[in-house]
Every structure is written in C-alpha cells, then in structure tokens.
Design a protein around this motif. Structure first.
Motif, PDB file in Angstrom:
ATOM      1  N   GLY A 194       0.891  -1.395  -0.025  1.00  0.00           N
ATOM      2  CA  GLY A 194      -0.085  -0.065   0.251  1.00  0.00           C
ATOM      3  C   GLY A 194       0.915   1.301   0.024  1.00  0.00           C
ATOM      4  N   VAL A 195       0.417   2.339   0.807  1.00  0.00           N
ATOM      5  CA  VAL A 195       1.122   3.339   0.879  1.00  0.00           C
ATOM      6  C   VAL A 195       2.566   3.415   1.459  1.00  0.00           C
ATOM      7  CG1 VAL A 195       0.384   4.381   3.379  1.00  0.00           C
ATOM      8  CG2 VAL A 195       0.898   5.992   1.136  1.00  0.00           C
ATOM      9  N   GLY A 196       3.005   2.117   2.086  1.00  0.00           N
ATOM     10  CA  GLY A 196       4.311   1.866   2.556  1.00  0.00           C
ATOM     11  C   GLY A 196       5.398   1.720   1.367  1.00  0.00           C
ATOM     12  N   ILE A 197       4.684   1.608   0.095  1.00  0.00           N
ATOM     13  CA  ILE A 197       5.701   1.693  -0.947  1.00  0.00           C
ATOM     14  C   ILE A 197       6.243   3.043  -1.236  1.00  0.00           C
ATOM     15  CG2 ILE A 197       5.627   1.074  -3.511  1.00  0.00           C
ATOM     16  CD1 ILE A 197       3.360  -0.728  -3.182  1.00  0.00           C
ATOM     17  N   ALA A 198       5.448   3.975  -0.704  1.00  0.00           N
ATOM     18  CA  ALA A 198       6.272   5.398  -0.813  1.00  0.00           C
ATOM     19  C   ALA A 198       7.614   5.527  -0.119  1.00  0.00           C
ATOM     20  CB  ALA A 198       5.161   6.489  -0.308  1.00  0.00           C
ATOM     21  N   PRO A 199       7.846   5.403   1.149  1.00  0.00           N
ATOM     22  CA  PRO A 199       9.169   5.497   1.554  1.00  0.00           C
ATOM     23  C   PRO A 199      10.330   4.514   1.061  1.00  0.00           C
ATOM     24  CG  PRO A 199       7.634   5.021   3.397  1.00  0.00           C
ATOM     25  CD  PRO A 199       6.890   4.891   2.169  1.00  0.00           C
ATOM     26  N   LEU A 200       9.557   3.331   0.457  1.00  0.00           N
ATOM     27  CA  LEU A 200      10.451   2.249  -0.193  1.00  0.00           C
ATOM     28  C   LEU A 200      10.770   3.034  -1.567  1.00  0.00           C
ATOM     29  CD1 LEU A 200       8.827  -0.782   0.598  1.00  0.00           C
ATOM     30  CD2 LEU A 200      10.932   0.074   1.770  1.00  0.00           C
ATOM     31  N   ARG A 201      10.045   4.049  -1.870  1.00  0.00           N
ATOM     32  CA  ARG A 201      10.543   4.309  -3.601  1.00  0.00           C
ATOM     33  C   ARG A 201      11.758   5.424  -3.179  1.00  0.00           C
ATOM     34  NH1 ARG A 201       8.136   9.742  -5.672  1.00  0.00           N
ATOM     35  NH2 ARG A 201       8.461   9.586  -8.359  1.00  0.00           N
ATOM     36  N   ALA A 202      11.775   5.957  -2.306  1.00  0.00           N
ATOM     37  CA  ALA A 202      12.860   6.937  -1.844  1.00  0.00           C
ATOM     38  C   ALA A 202      14.025   6.144  -1.831  1.00  0.00           C
ATOM     39  CB  ALA A 202      12.593   7.828  -0.781  1.00  0.00           C
ATOM     40  N   LEU A 203      13.965   5.034  -0.987  1.00  0.00           N
ATOM     41  CA  LEU A 203      15.027   3.893  -0.624  1.00  0.00           C
ATOM     42  C   LEU A 203      15.721   3.571  -2.046  1.00  0.00           C
ATOM     43  CD1 LEU A 203      16.811   2.197   1.187  1.00  0.00           C
ATOM     44  CD2 LEU A 203      14.960   0.528   1.016  1.00  0.00           C
ATOM     45  N   LEU A 204      14.562   2.866  -3.048  1.00  0.00           N
ATOM     46  CA  LEU A 204      14.905   2.411  -4.114  1.00  0.00           C
ATOM     47  C   LEU A 204      15.591   3.314  -5.255  1.00  0.00           C
ATOM     48  CD1 LEU A 204      14.355  -0.305  -5.816  1.00  0.00           C
ATOM     49  CD2 LEU A 204      12.493   0.888  -6.633  1.00  0.00           C
ATOM     50  N   LEU A 205      15.270   4.655  -5.172  1.00  0.00           N
ATOM     51  CA  LEU A 205      15.947   5.679  -6.128  1.00  0.00           C
ATOM     52  C   LEU A 205      17.517   5.801  -5.612  1.00  0.00           C
ATOM     53  CD1 LEU A 205      12.677   8.111  -6.858  1.00  0.00           C
ATOM     54  CD2 LEU A 205      13.821   6.219  -7.930  1.00  0.00           C
ATOM     55  N   ALA A 206      17.496   5.870  -4.206  1.00  0.00           N
ATOM     56  CA  ALA A 206      18.991   6.025  -3.718  1.00  0.00           C
ATOM     57  C   ALA A 206      19.683   4.916  -3.912  1.00  0.00           C
ATOM     58  CB  ALA A 206      18.731   6.226  -2.080  1.00  0.00           C
ATOM     59  N   LEU A 207      19.087   3.672  -3.832  1.00  0.00           N
ATOM     60  CA  LEU A 207      19.838   2.273  -4.135  1.00  0.00           C
ATOM     61  C   LEU A 207      20.162   2.297  -5.546  1.00  0.00           C
ATOM     62  CD1 LEU A 207      17.917  -0.427  -2.058  1.00  0.00           C
ATOM     63  CD2 LEU A 207      20.331   0.587  -1.671  1.00  0.00           C
ATOM     64  N   PHE A 208      19.544   2.813  -6.611  1.00  0.00           N
ATOM     65  CA  PHE A 208      19.846   2.816  -7.943  1.00  0.00           C
ATOM     66  C   PHE A 208      21.207   3.500  -8.292  1.00  0.00           C
ATOM     67  CE2 PHE A 208      15.280   2.185  -9.536  1.00  0.00           C
ATOM     68  CZ  PHE A 208      15.318   0.454  -9.423  1.00  0.00           C
ATOM     69  N   HIS A 209      21.260   4.449  -7.286  1.00  0.00           N
ATOM     70  CA  HIS A 209      22.532   5.444  -7.612  1.00  0.00           C
ATOM     71  C   HIS A 209      23.851   4.480  -7.234  1.00  0.00           C
ATOM     72  CE1 HIS A 209      20.891   9.259  -8.499  1.00  0.00           C
ATOM     73  NE2 HIS A 209      19.844   9.052  -7.360  1.00  0.00           N
ATOM     74  N   GLU A 210      23.515   3.461  -6.450  1.00  0.00           N
ATOM     75  CA  GLU A 210      24.670   2.514  -5.941  1.00  0.00           C
ATOM     76  C   GLU A 210      24.738   1.135  -6.424  1.00  0.00           C
ATOM     77  OE1 GLU A 210      24.677   3.122  -1.732  1.00  0.00           O
ATOM     78  OE2 GLU A 210      24.616   5.219  -1.699  1.00  0.00           O
ATOM     79  N   LEU A 211      23.894   1.098  -7.408  1.00  0.00           N
ATOM     80  CA  LEU A 211      23.434  -0.267  -7.979  1.00  0.00           C
ATOM     81  C   LEU A 211      24.983  -1.053  -8.017  1.00  0.00           C
ATOM     82  CD1 LEU A 211      20.865  -0.667 -10.830  1.00  0.00           C
ATOM     83  CD2 LEU A 211      20.914  -2.056  -8.835  1.00  0.00           C
ATOM     84  N   ASP A 212      26.001  -0.684  -8.673  1.00  0.00           N
ATOM     85  CA  ASP A 212      27.418  -1.139  -8.592  1.00  0.00           C
ATOM     86  C   ASP A 212      28.037  -1.968  -7.566  1.00  0.00           C
ATOM     87  OD1 ASP A 212      27.634   1.367  -7.913  1.00  0.00           O
ATOM     88  OD2 ASP A 212      29.957   1.531  -8.771  1.00  0.00           O
ATOM     89  N   GLN A 213      27.335  -1.365  -6.384  1.00  0.00           N
ATOM     90  CA  GLN A 213      27.708  -1.782  -5.030  1.00  0.00           C
ATOM     91  C   GLN A 213      26.884  -3.068  -4.323  1.00  0.00           C
ATOM     92  OE1 GLN A 213      30.627  -0.333  -3.701  1.00  0.00           O
ATOM     93  NE2 GLN A 213      30.099   1.966  -3.576  1.00  0.00           N
ATOM     94  N   LEU A 214      26.002  -3.301  -5.205  1.00  0.00           N
ATOM     95  CA  LEU A 214      24.843  -4.098  -4.769  1.00  0.00           C
ATOM     96  C   LEU A 214      25.006  -5.555  -5.413  1.00  0.00           C
ATOM     97  CD1 LEU A 214      21.934  -1.763  -4.196  1.00  0.00           C
ATOM     98  CD2 LEU A 214      23.456  -2.408  -2.550  1.00  0.00           C
TER      99      LEU A 214
END
Ligand SMILES: Cc1cc2nc3c(=O)[nH]c(=O)nc-3n(C[C@H](O)[C@H](O)[C@H](O)COP(=O)(O)OP(=O)(O)OC[C@H]3O[C@@H](n4cnc5c(N)ncnc54)[C@H](O)[C@@H]3O)c2cc1C
Ligand code: FES
Length: 270
Positions: free
Chosen positions: A114-134
């Motif tokens: 549900g709306v819990g996906i909202a904070p996860l979107r900010a996390l995901l967009l931050a993780l996309f900047h660091e994909l090479d480290q994951l």
C-alpha cells in the motif's frame, strides 16, 4: 542554532493522483532540506495540524521533495484538498535513515504494501545510484487491488533496471490484471535472496509487517538484517514529548527505521 519547532515554507508545485486514496505532493521548499532515505519530516497542513511523512522522492534531488500521502483522517483529508500554488510547512528531517553503506555487497529484499511503498521508493531511488555496490534488488510489492497500487507507471521501469526484479501482487485482481493475486508473503519464496547475504526492508500496514517479518525469519534472514519502518503517533519529532515510545525506544529519534533485533522483545511492536 535553528529552532526545530519552526517549520519552513514549501510551495506545492504539482499534485499527482496515484490511487483513489493516495496522492503525491511535489513540494519546493524555500530552502534546501537534505534528507536520507528512511528519515521523516513533520508536514504542517495550514489551519489543521502536523503529520509525519517519509519523503518518497530521490534524496539526491535537492530542488523538490515529494510526499506520497494516503487519506486516512482529518489532516491527510485536508492535505488531499490542497492545490498547486498553496503552501505547507516542513520540519525535519528527523530520525535514523536506512544504513545504506551496510547494504553494500548484499542481496536487497524489499517488501512493501500500500502506501508503505512510498518510503521504499525513496530508498529504491537511492539504491539505484549505488547499484554497482549491490548484488541485486528483489522487490515484492502488494496492494489491495490494482487501483490501489501507487507509482504504477514507474514500477514497470523499476523491474527493468539492471540487477533488479519486481513481483507485484494484489488481494483482489481485475480483468486486466496480469500479476499475482494474494497476500505479499505469498510472493516471498526461498531462493529469492541468499539468506546469509541478504538484508530485507519492510514497510506497510502493521499486519503486513508482522507476517512479512515472520516469513523473512522462516526464510532464514537474521534478526539484525531485517529493517522495519515503524509508525507511531508523533508530536515533537525530536525526542522531547514521549508520544512515540516503542518499548524503551522513541520512534522519532531511535527510529523510524529499526532492525527486528531491536524491537523483537517488545510485546506486539506493531
Ligand atoms: C515516521 C512516519 C512516517 C509516515 N509516512 C507516511 C507516508 O509517507 N505516507 C502516508 O500516507 N502516511 C505516513 N505516515 C502516517 C501518517 O502520519 C498518518 O496517516 C497521519 O498522521 C494521519 O493523520 P490524520 O489527521 O489524517 O488522521 P487521524 O484522523 O489523526 O487518524 C487516522 C488514522 O491515522 C493514524 N494516525 C494518526 N496520527 C498518526 C501519526 N502521527 N502517525 C502515525 N499514524 C497516525 C491513526 O491511528 C488512525 O488510524 C507516517 C507515519 C509515521 C510515524
Ligand atoms: S514525537 Fe516527541 S518524543 Fe517522539
């Protein structure tokens, strides 16, 4: 020193209707408000009151900040009536963010509802900047129905990103729905991530958080590696009023991001 109770003004630049109950507000604060994913802010709806929300936008975007808000009561109902050009107040950011450097070299298992996906979107967009480290990102997201899923257009792109896979489920499908039907725990399978190499991040309604945590433990993910976004009623946001206690923790200051290890001894922490 700036006054932590003094909101700064932010203009609503755009309102995006995500679902019948959820809108995203794109705000332009009068000065930069840098935040890290997982932190929250207190948003003042003029004449009504303040609510805590976690930004849903990319933390690297310093010009605008987005909040994705579900209409649940008085303040969120009033916020849903606001239009571009109107102002809100912002205090924060407050609380502890996700410890992104600790996620490097890991399988990232993101579970949202549900709306819990909202904070996860900010996390995901931050993780996309660091994909090479994951190692990889496995997204498992759910909602009550296809109409209740926020960020529908963007989601298709998330699953196409390098190292990223997405599975969606809804409690009740529709004629055009081609994804899974059932609760989110039903799309969490052994083999999605390597238990000894995984961190799991969960955000959603309390009942979903409870059963997703149980499932993660069954899948062999360690207590220290399960991150939960806990929501308690808040007032000051800065550890002074004790409105937000969670056992011996204060959700605003020690959280809102906690590991399961930190909260597992609290009777019914949800
Ligand atoms: C750290 C944190 C981050 C949050 N992030 C988001 C977000 O990104 N998007 C979003 O839609 N919602 C988020 N919430 C929940 C949001 O703050 C509440 O839905 C909102 O405060 C309800 O206000 P209201 O006046 O509209 O509802 P009310 O009429 O006061 O109550 C409606 C329902 O909301 C619950 N509620 C009321 N006040 C709070 C509060 N301060 N904190 C938590 N629950 C409350 C009540 O228990 C009740 O079930 C977050 C809450 C916290 C604590
Ligand atoms: S909101 Fe006041 S102590 Fe947490």
């Amino acid at each position: 020193m700036s006054n932590p109770y003094q909101p700064i003004k932010a203009e609503i630049k755009k309102v995006i209707v995500e679902t019948p109950q959820i809108k995203t507000f794109v705000l332009e604060p009068e000065k930069g408000l840098p935040f890290l994913s997982g932190q929250f802010m207190q948003v003042t709806v003029p004449g009504v009151g303040e609510c805590p929300f976690t930004p849903s936008s990319d933390p690297k975007n310093s010009e605008t900040i987005e909040f994705t808000v579900m209409k649940t009561g008085q303040a969120t109902g009033a916020m849903h009536e606001l239009k571009p050009g109107e102002m809100v107040g912002l205090r924060g950011p407050f609380g502890r963010p996700y410890p992104l450097p600790d996620f490097h070299g890991k399988d990232i298992y993101i579970i949202g509802g549900g709306v819990g996906i909202a904070p996860l979107r900010a996390l995901l967009l931050a993780l996309f900047h660091e994909l090479d480290q994951l190692n990889k990102i496995e997204l498992r997201l759910g909602a009550r129905s296809p109409d209740d899923l926020p960020f529908k257009k963007e989601m298709a792109d998330w699953g196409k990103r390098e190292k990223t896979s997405l599975v969606l489920t809804v409690d009740r499908g529709s004629e055009s729905w081609t994804g899974k039907v059932g609760v989110v725990t039903g799309i969490m399978q052994p083999g999605d991530v390597k238990p000894d190499l995984a961190v799991a991040i969960v955000c959603g309604p309390p009942v979903m958080m409870k059963f997703a945590t149980k499932k993660l433990l069954d899948l062999g993910i360690g207590d220290k590696n399960i991150y939960l976004s806990m929501e308690k009623n808040m007032s000051c946001g800065i550890g002074k009023c004790f409105h937000c206690n969670l056992g011996s923790h204060l959700c605003c200051k020690d959280g809102p991001v906690f590991t399961w290890e930190q909260v597992k001894e609290i009777p019914d922490p949800w």
